[in-house]
Design a protein around this motif. Structure first.
Motif, PDB file in Angstrom:
ATOM      1  N   VAL A 162      23.140  19.747  17.393  1.00  0.00           N
ATOM      2  CA  VAL A 162      22.905  21.194  17.454  1.00  0.00           C
ATOM      3  C   VAL A 162      24.196  21.960  17.200  1.00  0.00           C
ATOM      4  CG1 VAL A 162      22.321  23.100  19.007  1.00  0.00           C
ATOM      5  CG2 VAL A 162      20.867  21.086  18.923  1.00  0.00           C
ATOM      6  N   MET A 163      25.296  21.527  17.802  1.00  0.00           N
ATOM      7  CA  MET A 163      26.575  22.206  17.594  1.00  0.00           C
ATOM      8  C   MET A 163      27.030  22.076  16.145  1.00  0.00           C
ATOM      9  SD  MET A 163      27.062  23.590  20.449  1.00  0.00           S
ATOM     10  CE  MET A 163      28.685  24.276  20.124  1.00  0.00           C
ATOM     11  N   ALA A 164      26.738  20.931  15.522  1.00  0.00           N
ATOM     12  CA  ALA A 164      27.095  20.763  14.110  1.00  0.00           C
ATOM     13  C   ALA A 164      26.291  21.717  13.227  1.00  0.00           C
ATOM     14  CB  ALA A 164      26.857  19.306  13.682  1.00  0.00           C
ATOM     15  N   THR A 215      26.074  26.680   9.886  1.00  0.00           N
ATOM     16  CA  THR A 215      25.333  27.904   9.568  1.00  0.00           C
ATOM     17  C   THR A 215      26.112  29.130  10.024  1.00  0.00           C
ATOM     18  OG1 THR A 215      24.060  27.578  11.627  1.00  0.00           O
ATOM     19  CG2 THR A 215      23.085  26.795   9.575  1.00  0.00           C
ATOM     20  N   TYR A 216      26.122  29.405  11.310  1.00  0.00           N
ATOM     21  CA  TYR A 216      26.821  30.584  11.814  1.00  0.00           C
ATOM     22  C   TYR A 216      28.321  30.501  11.538  1.00  0.00           C
ATOM     23  CZ  TYR A 216      22.458  31.406  14.296  1.00  0.00           C
ATOM     24  OH  TYR A 216      21.143  31.609  14.610  1.00  0.00           O
ATOM     25  N   GLY A 217      28.853  29.283  11.503  1.00  0.00           N
ATOM     26  CA  GLY A 217      30.281  29.122  11.214  1.00  0.00           C
ATOM     27  C   GLY A 217      30.650  29.559   9.813  1.00  0.00           C
ATOM     28  N   PRO A 225      16.934  23.590   3.326  1.00  0.00           N
ATOM     29  CA  PRO A 225      17.901  24.051   4.330  1.00  0.00           C
ATOM     30  C   PRO A 225      17.305  24.004   5.728  1.00  0.00           C
ATOM     31  CG  PRO A 225      17.789  25.567   2.464  1.00  0.00           C
ATOM     32  CD  PRO A 225      16.645  24.616   2.317  1.00  0.00           C
ATOM     33  N   ILE A 226      18.192  23.932   6.708  1.00  0.00           N
ATOM     34  CA  ILE A 226      17.782  23.930   8.105  1.00  0.00           C
ATOM     35  C   ILE A 226      18.521  25.041   8.833  1.00  0.00           C
ATOM     36  CG2 ILE A 226      17.303  21.456   8.124  1.00  0.00           C
ATOM     37  CD1 ILE A 226      19.954  21.075   9.598  1.00  0.00           C
ATOM     38  N   SER A 227      18.021  25.393  10.011  1.00  0.00           N
ATOM     39  CA  SER A 227      18.681  26.405  10.837  1.00  0.00           C
ATOM     40  C   SER A 227      18.291  26.174  12.280  1.00  0.00           C
ATOM     41  CB  SER A 227      18.275  27.821  10.401  1.00  0.00           C
ATOM     42  OG  SER A 227      16.897  28.034  10.642  1.00  0.00           O
ATOM     43  N   ARG A 266      30.610  32.749  15.023  1.00  0.00           N
ATOM     44  CA  ARG A 266      30.039  33.876  15.749  1.00  0.00           C
ATOM     45  C   ARG A 266      28.589  33.560  16.101  1.00  0.00           C
ATOM     46  NH1 ARG A 266      29.444  40.023  13.288  1.00  0.00           N
ATOM     47  NH2 ARG A 266      28.634  41.019  15.170  1.00  0.00           N
ATOM     48  N   ILE A 267      28.278  33.583  17.400  1.00  0.00           N
ATOM     49  CA  ILE A 267      26.930  33.269  17.861  1.00  0.00           C
ATOM     50  C   ILE A 267      26.617  34.136  19.069  1.00  0.00           C
ATOM     51  CG2 ILE A 267      27.797  31.338  19.245  1.00  0.00           C
ATOM     52  CD1 ILE A 267      25.093  29.977  18.851  1.00  0.00           C
ATOM     53  N   ALA A 268      25.396  34.584  19.187  1.00  0.00           N
ATOM     54  CA  ALA A 268      24.997  35.430  20.305  1.00  0.00           C
ATOM     55  C   ALA A 268      25.130  34.666  21.621  1.00  0.00           C
ATOM     56  CB  ALA A 268      23.553  35.894  20.121  1.00  0.00           C
ATOM     57  N   ASN A 269      25.653  35.330  22.629  1.00  0.00           N
ATOM     58  CA  ASN A 269      25.834  34.679  23.930  1.00  0.00           C
ATOM     59  C   ASN A 269      24.520  34.153  24.481  1.00  0.00           C
ATOM     60  OD1 ASN A 269      28.592  35.119  24.012  1.00  0.00           O
ATOM     61  ND2 ASN A 269      28.399  37.085  25.051  1.00  0.00           N
ATOM     62  N   GLU A 270      23.457  34.919  24.323  1.00  0.00           N
ATOM     63  CA  GLU A 270      22.160  34.504  24.858  1.00  0.00           C
ATOM     64  C   GLU A 270      21.705  33.197  24.232  1.00  0.00           C
ATOM     65  OE1 GLU A 270      17.534  36.142  25.195  1.00  0.00           O
ATOM     66  OE2 GLU A 270      19.108  37.392  24.286  1.00  0.00           O
TER      67      GLU A 270
END
Length: 358
Positions: free
Chosen positions: A56-58, A63-65, A111-113, A34-38
């Motif tokens: 970035v996708m990983a 995180t969001y995954g 941690p990273i984000s 789940r990730i914001a469209n913007e």
């Protein structure tokens, strides 16, 4: 030759094979990110390389995954997700951190984000510098204009030369900027930060006093545990003039955590101060409750719950002591819901203190 006879249409050759089920593709029920469209659109529009996009996708997946804001990752884990070699994956990640696309919350193994503020991403395309044209043979170095040190101002004169705004010498501005830049915010994009500092310093007659004021403000805000402040870009701090915001009350998180660990039964979650970071669940809740208890008067007495840090820590210790005495807390299954992040919600803290939690 076989002696077995078959009815018409029932021979083995005539029996049709059972239809195979269509391959079942990935389903949302099996997990989704789940990730914001913007934010996703900002990633798509960013001038990133293919390797950077894969990293970035990983990070988004890790995180969001997993429905969390940040995660600890290794080069090996990134390599497994992206197919890149370990060393390449780690190198690309470091580059994204330097560009402020990925935020690291602490040291090298912290941690990273993904930085949700795309305006802070440092992705400007490198400017092409045209090569210096070669001098023709007839244009010797002897005929060129001399720019020797002999024609330049002595170092003492250069140091004392005022800047175009007449606000002191350049060296004093640089020294003041160093005081600000080393005050504790992440050291990101030094050049932009120095430009932003000069813009704000023009409004003050003493650059060094201004830089020291900013450094003191930063130290004070870091001490309060203000949410997200420890990851704030220096340029953002300057452009938004964050030193003019009200300074939150300092919440003694470590002392309250110590009281929780000491008063609660052994089977209840023990909290580590290292894990109780501004991004962890409950950190900001406790900080807000502390400020309200310390500054807002109660309707019954017209005074705050406590007046100083010592009284506040003693108040929370008593809250935890009363909670530990509740019968329901003694059961092993209480560990599933009895957590510091729950007990420090202001309304729950009041209920516990009044004995309304049974």
């Amino acid at each position: 030759m076989s002696n077995v006879a078959y009815f018409p249409g029932h021979s083995p050759d005539a029996i049709p094979e059972a239809p195979q089920k269509a391959a079942r593709g990935p389903q949302v029920e099996e997990g989704y990110t789940r990730i914001a469209n913007e934010l996703l659109e900002q990633v798509m529009a960013a001038p990133l390389t293919l390797r950077e996009i894969r990293i970035v996708m990983a990070v988004i997946r890790l995180t969001y995954g997993w429905n969390r804001k940040q995660a600890r990752v290794t080069g090996g884990l990134l390599a497994k997700l992206t197919g890149l070699p370990d060393t390449i994956a780690a190198k690309v990640l470091s580059g994204l951190i330097a560009k402020n696309v990925i935020l690291r919350h602490g040291g090298s193994r912290s941690p990273i984000s993904l930085n949700k503020h795309a305006d802070e991403w440092q992705l400007e395309a490198a400017k092409h510098t045209p090569p210096t044209p070669k001098l023709k043979c007839s244009e010797s170095e002897q005929n060129a204009l001399s720019d020797s040190e002999q024609n330049a101002l002595p170092s003492k004169d250069r140091k004392d030369t005022p800047n175009p705004n007449g606000l002191g010498n350049v060296q004093s501005h640089r020294a003041a900027f160093e005081v600000f830049y080393n005050a504790g915010l992440p050291k990101k994009n030094r050049k932009k930060a120095e430009i932003a500092f000069k813009v704000q310093a023009r409004k003050h007659t003493d650059p060094m006093a201004f830089g020291q004021m900013l450094a003191d403000n930063i130290a004070g805000r870091l001490g309060t545990g203000e949410l997200g402040f420890d990851a704030m870009h220096p340029t953002t701090y300057l452009n938004q003039q964050r030193w003019e915001d009200d300074l939150p009350e300092r919440c003694p998180h470590a002392a309250i955590i110590e009281a929780w660990n000491a008063e609660m039964p052994a089977h209840i979650e023990k909290v580590s101060p290292e894990d109780w970071t501004p991004d962890s669940q409950g950190f900001q809740t406790l900080a807000n409750a502390w400020q309200n208890f310390k500054t807002k008067p109660r309707a019954s007495t017209g005074k705050p719950v406590f007046a100083d840090e010592a009284e506040g820590v003693a108040f929370y210790r008593e809250v935890f002591r009363r909670l530990a005495a509740v019968d329901r807390i003694q059961r092993e299954d209480a560990a599933r819901w009895c957590r510091l992040s729950w007990a420090t919600k202001q309304q729950e803290t009041v209920k516990i203190f009044k004995g309304e939690v049974a």
